[in-house]
Design a protein around this motif. Sequence first.
Motif, PDB file in Angstrom:
ATOM      1  N   VAL A   1       0.262  17.462   6.344  1.00  0.00           N
ATOM      2  CA  VAL A   1       0.445  17.868   4.951  1.00  0.00           C
ATOM      3  C   VAL A   1      -0.850  18.394   4.354  1.00  0.00           C
ATOM      4  N   VAL A   2      -1.952  17.666   4.544  1.00  0.00           N
ATOM      5  CA  VAL A   2      -3.240  18.115   4.011  1.00  0.00           C
ATOM      6  C   VAL A   2      -3.621  19.458   4.628  1.00  0.00           C
ATOM      7  N   GLY A   3      -3.570  19.539   5.945  1.00  0.00           N
ATOM      8  CA  GLY A   3      -3.971  20.757   6.623  1.00  0.00           C
ATOM      9  C   GLY A   3      -3.131  21.958   6.262  1.00  0.00           C
TER      10      GLY A   3
ATOM     11  N   THR B   1       7.822   9.825   8.076  1.00  0.00           N
ATOM     12  CA  THR B   1       7.032  10.491   7.053  1.00  0.00           C
ATOM     13  C   THR B   1       6.351   9.452   6.161  1.00  0.00           C
ATOM     14  N   LEU B   2       5.423   9.922   5.348  1.00  0.00           N
ATOM     15  CA  LEU B   2       4.690   9.050   4.412  1.00  0.00           C
ATOM     16  C   LEU B   2       4.875   9.611   2.997  1.00  0.00           C
ATOM     17  N   PRO B   3       6.027   9.358   2.385  1.00  0.00           N
ATOM     18  CA  PRO B   3       6.372  10.039   1.135  1.00  0.00           C
ATOM     19  C   PRO B   3       5.494   9.690  -0.058  1.00  0.00           C
TER      20      PRO B   3
ATOM     21  N   ASN C   1       6.433  10.281  -9.442  1.00  0.00           N
ATOM     22  CA  ASN C   1       7.743  10.734  -8.962  1.00  0.00           C
ATOM     23  C   ASN C   1       8.185   9.975  -7.723  1.00  0.00           C
ATOM     24  N   VAL C   2       7.216   9.583  -6.878  1.00  0.00           N
ATOM     25  CA  VAL C   2       7.577   8.930  -5.615  1.00  0.00           C
ATOM     26  C   VAL C   2       7.344   7.426  -5.623  1.00  0.00           C
ATOM     27  N   THR C   3       6.450   6.940  -6.480  1.00  0.00           N
ATOM     28  CA  THR C   3       6.174   5.498  -6.486  1.00  0.00           C
ATOM     29  C   THR C   3       7.107   4.724  -7.400  1.00  0.00           C
TER      30      THR C   3
ATOM     31  N   ALA D   1       0.828  -1.201   0.000  1.00  0.00           N
ATOM     32  CA  ALA D   1       0.000   0.000   0.000  1.00  0.00           C
ATOM     33  C   ALA D   1       0.866   1.256   0.000  1.00  0.00           C
ATOM     34  N   TYR D   2       0.628   2.129  -0.968  1.00  0.00           N
ATOM     35  CA  TYR D   2       1.370   3.386  -1.022  1.00  0.00           C
ATOM     36  C   TYR D   2       1.286   4.151   0.301  1.00  0.00           C
ATOM     37  N   GLU D   3       0.084   4.149   0.901  1.00  0.00           N
ATOM     38  CA  GLU D   3      -0.151   5.069   2.030  1.00  0.00           C
ATOM     39  C   GLU D   3       0.554   4.667   3.305  1.00  0.00           C
ATOM     40  N   THR D   4       1.109   3.437   3.384  1.00  0.00           N
ATOM     41  CA  THR D   4       1.824   3.066   4.608  1.00  0.00           C
ATOM     42  C   THR D   4       3.326   2.902   4.398  1.00  0.00           C
TER      43      THR D   4
END
Length: 371
Positions: A178-180, A126-128, A315-317, A116-119
């Motif tokens: 990051v979202v906030g 961080t969660l790049p 770019n990150v995956t 999973a990308y998100e973990t």
Amino acid sequence: MRVGTVREIKNHEYRVGLTPESVHELVVHGHEVWVETGAGLGIGASDQDYRGAGGIIKDTAAEIFAACEMVVKVKEPQPGERAMLREGQILYTYLHLAPDPEQTADLVKSGVTAIAYETVTGPGNTLPLLKPMSQVAGRMSIQAGATALEKAHGGRGVLLGGVPGVMPGKVVVIGGGVVGFNAAQMAVGLGADTTILDRDPEVLERLGIHFESRAKTRFSNKANLADSICDADLVIGAVLIPGAAAPKLVTRDMLKCMMPGAVLVDVAIDQGGCFETSHPTTHADPTFVVDGIVHYCVANMPGAVARTSTYALNNVTLPHALKIADLGWQAALKANPHLAAGLNVHAGKVTYEAVATELGYDYVPVADVLG
């Protein structure tokens, strides 16, 4: 390795797992890449662009799921896609399993190795792989909220920036990650009266230094949260517990003090949402009203700006995709503990603790899977 990417089928999802440039990188590394016809049209990439990059175009997703050792996507596999997953196959995409027991059960049953990308983590916890989409969603949340505030869309009829002689709209951002941060940047840029709540004093200090007097910060507790949202025109839910379901910070009872036509934008909806009254919506039908309050809960917000989002995501995956393809998933995860944190399901076992706890599975540590 034979790697495949398919056309996303979630409602109004236009992103794609691999750009032509990413396909070219995989091909240069000696891998074979299959691409479903039309997969890149949402970002302006034609089948010919993929052929020019060395990709092989296939007519159906079924061909790719049947023959590719690794499937690279953007969104979680939909029920029809999950039925095509098979034991030993690598699935590399966003999953958001904690609030999704049906998907988790299907992945466990399939025997797939799901990363999973998100973990996937980075230095400093961080969660790049989540960050670029969080940046996009944070910025989009203000755009979406501003539109929902228009009277024609059911809102109060408030312009966030106001005009000379008329007060600006009030924006409350719950969560200073990051979202906030990105939501607050956009709100401040529009001239809105902006308040950010967070529970971490260091985050509040950092936000205070960055925004100076342009935005207010406030410690997030139940009393402060309730007080802040009562006179807000727009509330952004931007909380995250990595891999786990989002906490329900705003209850239905709290809505009673809000002004009719105020707007809630729940960016945490992928993880179940942080408003008690939230449920996922789509770009085709993005809002609903509860107790006079407009809710915007689109679960794939970045899909609306597909080209920007796809290139930011690739770019990150891509670096991790290359390692998995070059080394095989086991060697790649052994070599990189940050990537290992992305393993959520393998061979019928749940390997991410927050997901196992939330959904009642036995937790099997990644270290045990890697032997």
